[in-house]
Write a protein that holds these residues in place. Structure first.
Motif, PDB file in Angstrom:
ATOM      1  N   LEU A  26       0.813  -1.294  -0.057  1.00  0.00           N
ATOM      2  CA  LEU A  26      -0.099   0.017  -0.024  1.00  0.00           C
ATOM      3  C   LEU A  26       0.813   1.370   0.060  1.00  0.00           C
ATOM      4  CD1 LEU A  26      -2.691  -0.941   2.713  1.00  0.00           C
ATOM      5  CD2 LEU A  26      -2.893  -1.189   0.227  1.00  0.00           C
ATOM      6  N   ARG A  27       0.313   2.298  -0.577  1.00  0.00           N
ATOM      7  CA  ARG A  27       0.916   3.750  -0.477  1.00  0.00           C
ATOM      8  C   ARG A  27       0.963   4.205   0.820  1.00  0.00           C
ATOM      9  NH1 ARG A  27      -3.249   4.281  -3.880  1.00  0.00           N
ATOM     10  NH2 ARG A  27      -4.146   5.933  -2.645  1.00  0.00           N
ATOM     11  N   THR A  72      -9.332   1.781   2.808  1.00  0.00           N
ATOM     12  CA  THR A  72      -9.580   2.307   1.365  1.00  0.00           C
ATOM     13  C   THR A  72      -8.675   2.070   0.186  1.00  0.00           C
ATOM     14  OG1 THR A  72     -10.753   4.198   2.536  1.00  0.00           O
ATOM     15  CG2 THR A  72     -10.070   4.576   0.319  1.00  0.00           C
ATOM     16  N   GLN A  73      -7.317   2.216   0.621  1.00  0.00           N
ATOM     17  CA  GLN A  73      -6.443   1.738  -0.395  1.00  0.00           C
ATOM     18  C   GLN A  73      -6.398   0.464  -0.936  1.00  0.00           C
ATOM     19  OE1 GLN A  73      -2.346   3.137   0.652  1.00  0.00           O
ATOM     20  NE2 GLN A  73      -2.992   5.346   0.708  1.00  0.00           N
ATOM     21  N   GLN A  74      -6.598  -0.456   0.023  1.00  0.00           N
ATOM     22  CA  GLN A  74      -6.732  -1.982  -0.444  1.00  0.00           C
ATOM     23  C   GLN A  74      -8.009  -2.351  -1.314  1.00  0.00           C
ATOM     24  OE1 GLN A  74      -4.552  -4.195  -0.371  1.00  0.00           O
ATOM     25  NE2 GLN A  74      -5.982  -5.793  -1.399  1.00  0.00           N
ATOM     26  N   ARG A  75      -9.199  -1.542  -0.990  1.00  0.00           N
ATOM     27  CA  ARG A  75     -10.262  -1.669  -1.829  1.00  0.00           C
ATOM     28  C   ARG A  75      -9.979  -1.162  -3.289  1.00  0.00           C
ATOM     29  NH1 ARG A  75     -15.042  -0.264   2.834  1.00  0.00           N
ATOM     30  NH2 ARG A  75     -14.870  -2.301   3.802  1.00  0.00           N
ATOM     31  N   GLU A  76      -9.474   0.320  -3.314  1.00  0.00           N
ATOM     32  CA  GLU A  76      -9.084   0.577  -4.446  1.00  0.00           C
ATOM     33  C   GLU A  76      -8.201  -0.527  -5.430  1.00  0.00           C
ATOM     34  OE1 GLU A  76      -7.306   4.248  -3.773  1.00  0.00           O
ATOM     35  OE2 GLU A  76      -9.420   5.269  -3.155  1.00  0.00           O
ATOM     36  N   ALA A  77      -7.302  -1.114  -4.844  1.00  0.00           N
ATOM     37  CA  ALA A  77      -6.303  -1.712  -5.428  1.00  0.00           C
ATOM     38  C   ALA A  77      -6.998  -3.063  -5.916  1.00  0.00           C
ATOM     39  CB  ALA A  77      -5.043  -2.247  -4.335  1.00  0.00           C
ATOM     40  N   LYS A  84      -9.907  -3.237  -7.024  1.00  0.00           N
ATOM     41  CA  LYS A  84     -10.520  -3.100  -8.344  1.00  0.00           C
ATOM     42  C   LYS A  84      -9.741  -2.906  -9.450  1.00  0.00           C
ATOM     43  CE  LYS A  84     -13.818   0.100  -5.792  1.00  0.00           C
ATOM     44  NZ  LYS A  84     -14.409   1.503  -5.825  1.00  0.00           N
ATOM     45  N   VAL A  85      -8.324  -2.805  -9.309  1.00  0.00           N
ATOM     46  CA  VAL A  85      -7.607  -2.683 -10.390  1.00  0.00           C
ATOM     47  C   VAL A  85      -7.002  -3.988 -10.626  1.00  0.00           C
ATOM     48  CG1 VAL A  85      -5.640  -1.697 -11.518  1.00  0.00           C
ATOM     49  CG2 VAL A  85      -7.055  -0.329 -10.111  1.00  0.00           C
ATOM     50  N   ARG A  86      -7.742  -4.737 -11.745  1.00  0.00           N
ATOM     51  CA  ARG A  86      -7.176  -6.249 -11.948  1.00  0.00           C
ATOM     52  C   ARG A  86      -6.329  -6.158 -13.256  1.00  0.00           C
ATOM     53  NH1 ARG A  86      -8.920  -8.757  -7.426  1.00  0.00           N
ATOM     54  NH2 ARG A  86     -11.135  -8.468  -7.012  1.00  0.00           N
TER      55      ARG A  86
END
Length: 395
Positions: free
Chosen positions: A260-261, A374-379, A381-383
């Protein structure tokens, strides 16, 4: 066990301390020294703090006196938790592990540390700290390698808990399931009720020795109105909790969030000072130090608190495993809220908020956990996308 609640007057802390001292306990409780809240041994006849509250915020904590002429000026447990936790008495900052002696006649002998002279009685344990004692007991006694020093201090300890009726701004025990009320794990629990009309404590026993102690005090059966007032105060405290943390979501996000960032962002602020681990009531990391006398006949091994924020803590042959601050903060937060479950079946955080208040730069564990989610959920989504296999170019 279940027992009828009794009502004790405003001097209940002193009455309990006196009764415990009479029974041979070493009583430890809150004291105010130079406007600082500390936990230390209580002398016979000593008066416990009265009329003090505390204010906490990220990177900030102070005691404040209650306004004169108001009920708050007489409150006994208006403060929540200071930098000290009960860990310093059950799992102290420094402890002798063993002493070795070399003698020409008897040869080499190993001497264990002396046993405690008196059992401990901890007076004023908040629900979050009561949960923390349970966590440390699980860690230090629940596996194949039991800590004998901890067992010697924990066995026989008498716990007097105090429920919270107005949590602080950095508290989030309701999210962690550790407060503001308690139903088990104590010998006696007090709930302070205070207004212009009355001031006293609803007291309940959680063990046979707790029931025996309460029966020896000058109390009466608590009325149904007083018991209802206690329940309402606990419910109000839960609704007014200063912070929240989604533990289930944080556990999942941190288990998958090594890249994560967040970690680099936090590292720009984190001083790796270890304040958060030193004030934490559940952290148990230690190091050992060996010393010898000048003649080489006596050697001692001492155990001291250590922290995963120190670069040497993860030193293996060739260097530290976690050389960056980002890696060390990731280790700490991931362990507290995620991998602690893998080791011990529960969280390593009890929501006391100490790490928030005593972080010099005000890093907030609840905010960082929310960012991780939040960041993990965003990540997620990017498959990674792979198109159809291309045809190779013929040469």
């Amino acid at each position: 066990m279940t027992a009828d609640a009794i009502w004790l007057g405003a001097d209940a802390p002193e009455a309990l301390a006196a009764a415990l001292i009479e029974r041979g306990y070493r009583v430890v409780g809150p004291r105010v020294e130079e406007e600082d809240l500390v936990l230390s041994d209580l002398a016979p006849g000593e008066t416990l703090p009265r009329g003090w509250a505390d204010e906490a915020a990220p990177g900030r904590y102070r005691l404040v006196p209650g306004p004169d002429g108001t009920p708050a000026a007489a409150e006994r447990f208006g403060f929540r938790v200071g930098a000290h936790s009960w860990k310093r008495f059950l799992h102290p900052p420094e402890a002798l592990v063993f002493r070795a002696r070399r003698d020409r006649v008897e040869g080499l002998t190993l001497q264990p540390p002396p046993a405690p002279e008196r059992p401990l009685a901890l007076l004023g344990v908040r629900p979050c700290d009561l949960a923390a004692i349970g966590v440390q007991t699980h860690v230090l006694t629940g596996g194949p390698h039991v800590d004998p020093g901890y067992v010697a201090r924990r066995d026989g300890a008498f716990l007097v808990a105090v429920e919270c009726t107005h949590p602080g701004a950095t508290c989030f025990c309701a999210s962690m399931g550790t407060g503001p009320g308690v139903e088990s794990g104590f010998d006696v629990v007090l709930t302070e009720l205070l207004d212009d009309a009355h001031h006293g404590f609803v007291a309940r026993a959680g063990s046979d020795r707790g029931a025996e102690l309460l029966a020896s005090l000058d109390g009466r059966e608590a009325t149904s109105a007083e018991q209802a007032e206690r329940a309402a105060a606990i419910e109000a405290a839960e609704r007014s909790m200063g912070r929240t943390l989604d533990l289930d979501a944080a556990r999942q996000a941190l288990a998958q969030g090594a890249e994560l960032r967040l970690w680099e962002d936090v590292a720009e602020r984190c001083l790796a000072c270890a304040n958060c681990t030193l004030v934490c009531p559940t952290c148990f990391c230690t190091t050992v130090e060996d010393t010898t006398d000048l003649e080489g006949r006596v050697a001692e091994r001492h155990r001291r608190w250590d922290s995963c924020f120190g670069i040497e803590f993860s030193y293996l042959h060739g260097g530290s495993v976690r050389q960056s601050v980002a890696a060390r903060y990731r280790q700490w937060l991931t362990h507290k809220l995620s991998t602690w479950f893998d080791q011990f079946g529960e969280a390593g955080c009890v929501g006391c908020g100490r790490c928030i208040a005593w972080c010099p730069v005000g890093i907030d564990i609840t905010e960082e956990a929310a960012v991780a989610i939040t960041q993990q959920r965003e990540a997620a989504k990017v498959r990674p996308h792979r198109g159809p296999a291309g045809r190779g170019r013929r040469r």
